[in-house]
Design a protein around this motif. Structure first.
Motif, PDB file in Angstrom:
ATOM      1  N   ASN A 325       0.809  -1.219   0.000  1.00 12.06           N
ATOM      2  CA  ASN A 325       0.000   0.000   0.000  1.00 12.06           C
ATOM      3  C   ASN A 325       0.840   1.266   0.000  1.00 12.06           C
ATOM      4  N   ALA A 326       2.072   1.166   0.500  1.00  9.07           N
ATOM      5  CA  ALA A 326       2.926   2.355   0.551  1.00  9.07           C
ATOM      6  C   ALA A 326       4.363   1.937   0.803  1.00  9.07           C
ATOM      7  N   PHE A 327       5.283   2.850   0.451  1.00 10.77           N
ATOM      8  CA  PHE A 327       6.693   2.726   0.794  1.00 10.77           C
ATOM      9  C   PHE A 327       7.093   3.992   1.542  1.00 10.77           C
ATOM     10  N   GLY A 328       8.023   3.866   2.483  1.00 12.09           N
ATOM     11  CA  GLY A 328       8.381   5.001   3.307  1.00 12.09           C
ATOM     12  C   GLY A 328       7.353   5.209   4.405  1.00 12.09           C
ATOM     13  N   ALA A 329       7.483   6.338   5.090  1.00 14.72           N
ATOM     14  CA  ALA A 329       6.581   6.618   6.212  1.00 14.72           C
ATOM     15  C   ALA A 329       6.417   8.119   6.386  1.00 14.72           C
ATOM     16  N   GLY A 330       5.351   8.482   7.074  1.00 19.15           N
ATOM     17  CA  GLY A 330       5.123   9.892   7.411  1.00 19.15           C
ATOM     18  C   GLY A 330       5.021  10.759   6.176  1.00 19.15           C
ATOM     19  N   THR A 331       5.727  11.895   6.187  1.00 20.96           N
ATOM     20  CA  THR A 331       5.669  12.824   5.069  1.00 20.96           C
ATOM     21  C   THR A 331       6.389  12.297   3.834  1.00 20.96           C
ATOM     22  N   GLN A 332       7.142  11.191   3.977  1.00 23.49           N
ATOM     23  CA  GLN A 332       7.837  10.590   2.840  1.00 23.49           C
ATOM     24  C   GLN A 332       7.159   9.304   2.391  1.00 23.49           C
ATOM     25  N   SER A 333       5.915   9.100   2.783  1.00 26.77           N
ATOM     26  CA  SER A 333       5.170   7.921   2.364  1.00 26.77           C
ATOM     27  C   SER A 333       4.741   8.066   0.905  1.00 26.77           C
ATOM     28  N   VAL A 334       5.060   7.041   0.093  1.00 25.60           N
ATOM     29  CA  VAL A 334       4.751   7.057  -1.332  1.00 25.60           C
ATOM     30  C   VAL A 334       3.827   5.881  -1.650  1.00 25.60           C
ATOM     31  N   VAL A 335       2.711   6.170  -2.293  1.00 26.35           N
ATOM     32  CA  VAL A 335       1.769   5.129  -2.682  1.00 26.35           C
ATOM     33  C   VAL A 335       2.109   4.658  -4.094  1.00 26.35           C
ATOM     34  N   PRO A 336       2.363   3.361  -4.291  1.00 32.60           N
ATOM     35  CA  PRO A 336       2.732   2.869  -5.617  1.00 32.60           C
ATOM     36  C   PRO A 336       1.526   2.643  -6.519  1.00 32.60           C
ATOM     37  N   PHE A 337       1.785   2.534  -7.790  1.00 34.85           N
ATOM     38  CA  PHE A 337       0.750   2.192  -8.756  1.00 34.85           C
ATOM     39  C   PHE A 337       0.190   0.805  -8.442  1.00 34.85           C
ATOM     40  N   MET A 338      -1.124   0.673  -8.504  1.00 36.90           N
ATOM     41  CA  MET A 338      -1.836  -0.568  -8.208  1.00 36.90           C
ATOM     42  C   MET A 338      -1.691  -0.982  -6.745  1.00 36.90           C
ATOM     43  N   ALA A 339      -1.543  -0.022  -5.847  1.00 34.84           N
ATOM     44  CA  ALA A 339      -1.408  -0.326  -4.419  1.00 34.84           C
ATOM     45  C   ALA A 339      -2.555  -1.219  -3.954  1.00 34.84           C
ATOM     46  N   GLY A 340      -2.206  -2.310  -3.289  1.00 32.47           N
ATOM     47  CA  GLY A 340      -3.202  -3.253  -2.818  1.00 32.47           C
ATOM     48  C   GLY A 340      -3.724  -4.192  -3.882  1.00 32.47           C
ATOM     49  N   GLY A 341      -3.314  -3.981  -5.135  1.00 35.80           N
ATOM     50  CA  GLY A 341      -3.755  -4.831  -6.230  1.00 35.80           C
ATOM     51  C   GLY A 341      -2.881  -6.065  -6.386  1.00 35.80           C
ATOM     52  N   ARG A 342      -3.219  -6.883  -7.358  1.00 34.18           N
ATOM     53  CA  ARG A 342      -2.529  -8.156  -7.552  1.00 34.18           C
ATOM     54  C   ARG A 342      -1.842  -8.199  -8.915  1.00 34.18           C
ATOM     55  N   ILE A 343      -0.619  -8.680  -8.908  1.00 41.26           N
ATOM     56  CA  ILE A 343       0.102  -8.941 -10.151  1.00 41.26           C
ATOM     57  C   ILE A 343       0.578 -10.388 -10.134  1.00 41.26           C
TER      58      ILE A 343
END
Length: 350
Positions: A325-343
């Motif tokens: 769902n995310a990488f990093g934390a706090g103000t540097q949290s980045v949500v990736p494409f297809m977060a929570g999705g399946r590949i």
């Protein structure tokens, strides 16, 4: 049931690694996503306009993750001169990125006239540097120009630069339209084109109202997406992966403040190779994966892999991989494409 494929030395020929704390978060994720070569964009604050700035930035990236090869670029601006081009080439800097003024993140210092830079382009042509073009023109209501036709209206600039400098290697970045694909195909061997992973998945319906799918250039119509898929399925040698992976703090992607607006960029670095395999498989082009992510781009840039180079192994499983769902934390949290999705693919140890 499992099936494995191997790809030799994948290379991402368009990636944003930012600066400061965000840079520390996202730079190691290039290698995590299956890539050990990153063509780094220069639109920082301030932008990378000199050889010294590019080399300093490269050292910062290498200090964060020395396991990735970083190819550096300069930002096309009035500060850039033919002498600086020759100096940059001697220092190993590979390209120059052009941003029309105001069309995307940190492009406030972008250009307004290409003719003014002809002496720079001439020097680049002579020394063998690459011109990377963000292929949009600024929105302008008086000419009925907006994000949906900004790329198409840019294409005459691509043609004119190529006609004036036929030996200059040019890359039209992150194509999103059938018109762009057809234009690049019609031009000479010195003109290439990058395609992002997310533009192979999205259309306008997917980003209208969805901030985490909003990028520049925006995804266009279903037929435009089909054109991107078709040219990859064709295996055209001048089209290759440039992720345009562009991290933004999640709060700037989900903002509802009218005065601020949504930041433009989709983040894919952390799962880029499995994601690309997943998407190519969906439209019947998995057999073109290695050409798209490694061979074509490396050949265009003169960075071909040596015999015996490391291969990355991917495995397809009946149990899909869940994208974090995310990488990093706090103000540097980045949500990736297809977060929570399946590949359907993941990187495995050799």
């Amino acid at each position: 049931m499992f099936s494995d494929i191997e790809v030799t030395s994948p290379a991402d020929f368009h990636v944003h690694l930012r600066q400061g704390e965000m840079c520390k978060v996202v730079t190691p994720l290039v290698r995590k996503g299956g890539f050990k070569l990153a063509y780094v964009m220069p639109n920082l604050r301030p932008p990378i306009t000199t050889t010294e700035m590019a080399l300093t930035y490269k050292k910062e990236l290498e200090a964060i993750d020395p396991g990735t090869e970083y190819l550096m670029t300069l930002y096309l601006s009035p500060d850039l001169t033919p002498n600086e081009i020759r100096k940059a080439k001697d220092a190993g800097i590979v390209g120059v990125k052009s941003y029309p003024r105001g069309v995307t993140t940190n492009s406030e210092g972008g250009i307004e006239s290409y003719e003014a830079y002809y002496p720079v382009f001439e020097a680049m042509e002579k020394v063998g540097m690459v011109l990377n073009l963000h292929g949009e023109v600024p929105s302008d209501p008086t000419s009925n120009t907006c994000v949906l036709n900004a790329e198409i209206k840019f294409l005459p600039h691509l043609r004119s630069i190529h006609e004036r400098f036929p030996k200059l290697r040019i890359v039209l970045e992150h194509a999103t339209t059938r018109a762009a694909v057809e234009t690049v195909k019609s031009l000479g061997e010195t003109v290439g084109c990058t395609i992002t992973a997310h533009h192979l998945a999205l259309t306008v319906d997917d980003w209208a109202g969805q901030g985490f799918h909003y990028c520049k250039p925006v995804a266009k119509f279903p037929d435009d997406r089909l054109a991107l898929r078709e040219v990859i399925r064709e295996g055209h040698p001048r089209f290759f992966l440039g992720s345009d992976s562009a991290p933004h703090p999640s709060e700037t992607k989900s903002t509802s403040t009218p005065q601020v607006g949504c930041a433009a960029g989709v983040f894919t670095s952390a799962h880029l190779l499995p994601l690309t395999a997943h998407l190519l498989e969906e439209f019947g082009a998995l057999d073109k994966l290695e050409g798209f992510v490694s061979i074509n781009g490396r050949r265009f840039y003169g960075k071909e892999v040596a015999a015996g180079s490391e291969k990355i192994r991917l495995r397809r499983s009946s149990a899909p991989i869940i994208v974090p769902n995310a990488f990093g934390a706090g103000t540097q949290s980045v949500v990736p494409f297809m977060a929570g999705g399946r590949i359907n693919w993941d990187i495995v140890d050799s």
